[in-house]
Write a protein that holds these residues in place. Structure first.
Motif, PDB file in Angstrom:
ATOM      1  N   ARG A  64       0.815  -1.215   0.000  1.00  0.00           N
ATOM      2  CA  ARG A  64       0.000   0.000   0.000  1.00  0.00           C
ATOM      3  C   ARG A  64       0.855   1.273   0.000  1.00  0.00           C
ATOM      4  O   ARG A  64       0.426   2.316   0.474  1.00  0.00           O
ATOM      5  CB  ARG A  64      -0.983   0.025   1.180  1.00  0.00           C
ATOM      6  CG  ARG A  64      -1.882  -1.192   1.252  1.00  0.00           C
ATOM      7  CD  ARG A  64      -2.631  -1.426  -0.038  1.00  0.00           C
ATOM      8  NE  ARG A  64      -3.559  -0.331  -0.361  1.00  0.00           N
ATOM      9  CZ  ARG A  64      -4.153  -0.190  -1.540  1.00  0.00           C
ATOM     10  NH1 ARG A  64      -3.911  -1.048  -2.532  1.00  0.00           N
ATOM     11  NH2 ARG A  64      -4.983   0.822  -1.740  1.00  0.00           N
ATOM     12  N   ASP A  80       0.117   6.431   6.533  1.00  0.00           N
ATOM     13  CA  ASP A  80      -0.797   6.228   5.402  1.00  0.00           C
ATOM     14  C   ASP A  80      -0.811   4.769   4.960  1.00  0.00           C
ATOM     15  O   ASP A  80      -1.858   4.233   4.590  1.00  0.00           O
ATOM     16  CB  ASP A  80      -0.393   7.116   4.226  1.00  0.00           C
ATOM     17  CG  ASP A  80      -0.866   8.555   4.387  1.00  0.00           C
ATOM     18  OD1 ASP A  80      -1.886   8.775   5.058  1.00  0.00           O
ATOM     19  OD2 ASP A  80      -0.206   9.456   3.836  1.00  0.00           O
ATOM     20  N   CYS A  81       0.361   4.109   4.980  1.00  0.00           N
ATOM     21  CA  CYS A  81       0.422   2.692   4.606  1.00  0.00           C
ATOM     22  C   CYS A  81      -0.412   1.850   5.565  1.00  0.00           C
ATOM     23  O   CYS A  81      -1.178   0.978   5.142  1.00  0.00           O
ATOM     24  CB  CYS A  81       1.872   2.202   4.622  1.00  0.00           C
ATOM     25  SG  CYS A  81       2.864   2.759   3.217  1.00  0.00           S
ATOM     26  N   SER A 139      -4.121   2.413   5.023  1.00  0.00           N
ATOM     27  CA  SER A 139      -4.590   1.768   3.807  1.00  0.00           C
ATOM     28  C   SER A 139      -4.659   0.251   3.957  1.00  0.00           C
ATOM     29  O   SER A 139      -5.609  -0.381   3.493  1.00  0.00           O
ATOM     30  CB  SER A 139      -3.674   2.144   2.635  1.00  0.00           C
ATOM     31  OG  SER A 139      -4.172   1.651   1.416  1.00  0.00           O
ATOM     32  N   GLU A 145      -7.782  -1.247   5.462  1.00  0.00           N
ATOM     33  CA  GLU A 145      -9.004  -1.226   4.663  1.00  0.00           C
ATOM     34  C   GLU A 145      -9.036  -2.268   3.554  1.00  0.00           C
ATOM     35  O   GLU A 145     -10.039  -2.382   2.846  1.00  0.00           O
ATOM     36  CB  GLU A 145      -9.166   0.175   4.053  1.00  0.00           C
ATOM     37  CG  GLU A 145      -9.305   1.270   5.109  1.00  0.00           C
ATOM     38  CD  GLU A 145      -9.141   2.663   4.518  1.00  0.00           C
ATOM     39  OE1 GLU A 145      -8.843   2.758   3.301  1.00  0.00           O
ATOM     40  OE2 GLU A 145      -9.299   3.636   5.262  1.00  0.00           O
ATOM     41  N   TRP A 159      -9.173  -3.458  -5.336  1.00  0.00           N
ATOM     42  CA  TRP A 159      -8.541  -2.509  -4.419  1.00  0.00           C
ATOM     43  C   TRP A 159      -7.533  -1.609  -5.130  1.00  0.00           C
ATOM     44  O   TRP A 159      -6.999  -0.676  -4.540  1.00  0.00           O
ATOM     45  CB  TRP A 159      -7.881  -3.245  -3.260  1.00  0.00           C
ATOM     46  CG  TRP A 159      -6.968  -4.351  -3.685  1.00  0.00           C
ATOM     47  CD1 TRP A 159      -5.625  -4.267  -3.934  1.00  0.00           C
ATOM     48  CD2 TRP A 159      -7.317  -5.722  -3.909  1.00  0.00           C
ATOM     49  NE1 TRP A 159      -5.120  -5.486  -4.304  1.00  0.00           N
ATOM     50  CE2 TRP A 159      -6.129  -6.402  -4.289  1.00  0.00           C
ATOM     51  CE3 TRP A 159      -8.520  -6.447  -3.818  1.00  0.00           C
ATOM     52  CZ2 TRP A 159      -6.122  -7.774  -4.589  1.00  0.00           C
ATOM     53  CZ3 TRP A 159      -8.496  -7.798  -4.117  1.00  0.00           C
ATOM     54  CH2 TRP A 159      -7.325  -8.452  -4.491  1.00  0.00           C
ATOM     55  N   ARG A 218      -4.353  11.395  -1.468  1.00  0.00           N
ATOM     56  CA  ARG A 218      -4.301  10.382  -0.410  1.00  0.00           C
ATOM     57  C   ARG A 218      -3.164  10.626   0.571  1.00  0.00           C
ATOM     58  O   ARG A 218      -3.100   9.980   1.617  1.00  0.00           O
ATOM     59  CB  ARG A 218      -4.150   8.992  -1.025  1.00  0.00           C
ATOM     60  CG  ARG A 218      -5.241   8.606  -2.014  1.00  0.00           C
ATOM     61  CD  ARG A 218      -6.577   8.404  -1.349  1.00  0.00           C
ATOM     62  NE  ARG A 218      -6.715   7.067  -0.775  1.00  0.00           N
ATOM     63  CZ  ARG A 218      -7.783   6.633  -0.133  1.00  0.00           C
ATOM     64  NH1 ARG A 218      -8.808   7.436   0.036  1.00  0.00           N
ATOM     65  NH2 ARG A 218      -7.837   5.409   0.353  1.00  0.00           N
ATOM     66  N   ARG A 244      -8.272   8.444   8.848  1.00  0.00           N
ATOM     67  CA  ARG A 244      -8.487   7.007   8.624  1.00  0.00           C
ATOM     68  C   ARG A 244      -8.007   6.147   9.788  1.00  0.00           C
ATOM     69  O   ARG A 244      -8.394   4.981   9.902  1.00  0.00           O
ATOM     70  CB  ARG A 244      -7.791   6.573   7.329  1.00  0.00           C
ATOM     71  CG  ARG A 244      -8.341   7.286   6.110  1.00  0.00           C
ATOM     72  CD  ARG A 244      -7.414   7.197   4.927  1.00  0.00           C
ATOM     73  NE  ARG A 244      -7.389   5.875   4.330  1.00  0.00           N
ATOM     74  CZ  ARG A 244      -6.496   5.506   3.408  1.00  0.00           C
ATOM     75  NH1 ARG A 244      -5.548   6.332   3.021  1.00  0.00           N
ATOM     76  NH2 ARG A 244      -6.547   4.292   2.885  1.00  0.00           N
TER      77      ARG A 244
END
Length: 348
Positions: free
Chosen positions: A14, A146-147, A150, A153, A235, A247, A254
């Motif tokens: 990701r 962020d990884c 992600s 999800e 995805w 993003r 998130r």
């Protein structure tokens, strides 16, 4: 003479490696296939396949490679019988057999240069260098927060957040400690945030590293997403759109507050080393830190066990592993190559 060295895209899952795969695939001379699952699996089974100097053994290996569903050969759009025959008549090494598949994928698009993309390859760079001693590695690094957000999800990800954090830490530790020991000219590092904000400049630098001319088509990876990303990988839907910075930093909305705190507590030095500013979250609770440390320790022990087993297997390998497909690989194998000889045709 233009370069024909294999190219491998690596990074934490990701981190944008599929986008980078498509950017490379958009280059007129480079083809990077959808993520395969046969490279490391074949290496780990190398003793089982026996001496590949025997054509019958090469056929057995080829049939395993093209017929085993987990290898994802079916995603490459290649003729299994043709690839099998190319392996049987090709050079008698495991690296050659594997490289022939990637070379066939490149030939499908009329391109001379090939490679592969799988994020977890950062854990197997030494293996890939044994198979392809002239390989070039492109490591895409993204903000760990962020990884992690992600990964949480993804429909295929069923691990706890402690695992996700430890995976990013391992990828960064590889970059900080082991990459410098790789052969000169074999490792290039990129930041996802820079790539999405300034794709032309970043891709021009990447092409200079690879020994290729930059092509503007690389800035429009969505144009090749339809052929280079299997439809079932829903995805990766973002790869069908424009390159965007939207993003970056999305972890703030998130991740749960305690998850963000844990990321910043245990990853602070790594994040800052790559220019990522901390968000000022409070220190994580001790119980969460201990759970992360437990997960990280288990993963380290597992890596140590695998490395020890691999060293033992190396003592009983049936034949050489290194590919004999590119100009440099043939040179390292002591096989003379004329400058005007096409390596693409090389079945030695």
């Amino acid at each position: 003479m233009q370069s024909d060295r294999p190219i491998f895209v690596i990074g934490c899952p990701r981190s944008g490696t599929t986008m980078l795969q498509l950017m490379l695939h958009a280059h007129p001379r480079i083809a990077i296939p959808p993520e395969t699952r046969f490279m490391v699996a074949a290496y780990q089974r190398r003793r089982r396949f026996g001496d590949l100097a025997d054509p019958a053994r090469r056929r057995e290996f080829a049939e395993w490679l093209v017929g085993r569903r987990q290898n994802r050969f079916q995603d490459l759009g290649l003729d299994a019988a043709e690839v099998t025959e190319q392996i049987v008549t090709g050079p008698p090494t495991l690296g050659s057999a594997l490289g022939i598949v990637l070379r066939a994928y490149a030939a499908r698009f009329g391109k001379p240069r090939w490679g592969d993309k799988r994020p977890s390859y950062f854990k197997s760079v030494d293996v890939l260098l044994r198979l392809f001693p002239d390989a070039q590695f492109v490591h895409l690094i993204r903000d760990g927060r962020d990884c992690v957000a992600s990964l949480k999800e993804m429909p295929w990800y069923n691990k706890e957040i402690y695992h996700a954090i430890s995976v990013w830490a391992e990828a960064i530790d590889f970059a900080r400690r082991r990459a410098a020991k790789l052969p000169a000219g074999s490792y290039h590092e990129m930041r996802y945030e820079n790539l999405t904000a300034h794709p032309e400049a970043e891709l021009a630098r990447l092409c200079a590293f690879l020994g290729e001319e930059y092509d503007p088509a690389m800035c429009e990876p969505s144009r090749v997403a339809g052929v280079a990303v299997p439809e079932h990988k829903t995805w990766h839907s973002n790869t069908h759109g424009e390159v965007t910075t939207a993003r970056s930093g999305s972890w703030k909305s998130r991740l749960e507050p305690w998850e963000a705190s844990l990321c910043e507590t245990v990853l602070a030095d790594r994040l800052q080393a790559y220019g990522y500013e901390l968000g000022g979250t409070p220190k994580a609770e001790r119980s969460h830190i201990l759970a992360y440390e437990h997960t990280a320790a288990k993963r380290k022990l597992s890596r140590t066990k695998r490395a020890t087993l691999d060293r033992l297997i190396r003592l009983r390998e049936p034949n050489p592993l290194a590919a004999r497909l590119t100009a440099e690989e043939l040179k390292l194998a002591g096989i003379p190559v004329r400058r005007d000889e096409s390596v693409l045709a090389g079945t030695r």
